[in-house]
Design a protein around this motif. Structure first.
Motif, PDB file in Angstrom:
ATOM      1  N   CYS A  24     120.470  75.441  56.350  1.00 40.69           N
ATOM      2  CA  CYS A  24     119.224  75.251  55.615  1.00 40.69           C
ATOM      3  C   CYS A  24     118.039  75.461  56.564  1.00 40.69           C
ATOM      4  CB  CYS A  24     119.184  73.836  55.040  1.00 40.69           C
ATOM      5  SG  CYS A  24     117.667  73.478  54.122  1.00 40.69           S
ATOM      6  N   CYS A  26     115.685  73.549  57.010  1.00 36.15           N
ATOM      7  CA  CYS A  26     115.330  72.272  57.656  1.00 36.15           C
ATOM      8  C   CYS A  26     116.183  72.027  58.892  1.00 36.15           C
ATOM      9  CB  CYS A  26     115.448  71.101  56.679  1.00 36.15           C
ATOM     10  SG  CYS A  26     117.140  70.548  56.361  1.00 36.15           S
ATOM     11  N   CYS A  37     120.495  71.771  49.702  1.00 35.22           N
ATOM     12  CA  CYS A  37     120.578  70.903  50.870  1.00 35.22           C
ATOM     13  C   CYS A  37     120.369  69.451  50.430  1.00 35.22           C
ATOM     14  CB  CYS A  37     119.500  71.306  51.872  1.00 35.22           C
ATOM     15  SG  CYS A  37     119.385  70.203  53.298  1.00 35.22           S
ATOM     16  N   CYS A  40     116.873  67.973  52.143  1.00 33.82           N
ATOM     17  CA  CYS A  40     115.520  68.364  51.736  1.00 33.82           C
ATOM     18  C   CYS A  40     115.452  68.968  50.337  1.00 33.82           C
ATOM     19  CB  CYS A  40     114.928  69.333  52.761  1.00 33.82           C
ATOM     20  SG  CYS A  40     115.674  70.978  52.722  1.00 33.82           S
TER      21      CYS A  40
HETATM   22 ZN   LIG Z   1     117.469  71.210  54.166  1.00 34.16          ZN
END
Ligand SMILES: [Zn+2]
Length: 140
Positions: A24, A26, A37, A40
């Motif tokens: 991801c 993030c 995800c 997030c």
């Molecule tokens: Zn994420």
């Protein structure tokens, strides 16, 4: 929303000796695959190949199985912290699952696979992670 890594693609790769995950934006790595995800909520995920190496975080040995699966008993299921971050559940590859003890926690493993034949509770045959100890042959 397009699924970046289907279970079928994950399953096929696992049977070929590749453990796939999703990265991801993030920074989190997801394995097994998910649509979004969990940290997030983003669905902008990239398919990545994972090393398959990790450490056993926890395990349990099963002596009671679901209906029709008692011939596989006993077997040990582990929660493994993969070196890329995610936790993955699978079986421990050992001939002596009933001899495992607390020293198994923290041991390094690699991920291979087994094939689950399917039953009345599943959608049919599927591969599952099978963890093999890297450095300790005490459980072989
Ligand atoms: Zn994420």
């Amino acid at each position: 929303m397009a699924i970046k890594l289907s279970f079928k693609e994950y399953d096929t790769a696992l049977r070929e000796g590749r453990l796939l995950g999703l990265k991801c934006g993030c920074g989190d790595i997801l394995c097994p695959p998910r649509a979004v995800c969990p940290r997030c909520g983003d669905a902008d995920l990239e398919v990545v190949q994972l090393s398959g190496r990790g450490k056993i975080a926890s395990y349990t040995t099963l002596f009671v199985a679901a209906e029709g699966r008692d011939k596989e008993l006993p077997y040990a299921m582990a929660l493994v912290a993969l070196e890329e971050g995610p936790y993955l559940i699978g079986r421990i590859d050992t001939d002596c699952p009933d001899k495992l003890d607390m020293s198994a926690i923290g041991k390094t493993v690699t991920t291979g696979h087994g094939v689950f034949g399917g039953d009345k509770y599943s959608a049919g045959e599927a591969a599952y992670p099978m963890f093999r100890f890297v450095t300790d042959q005490a459980y072989e």
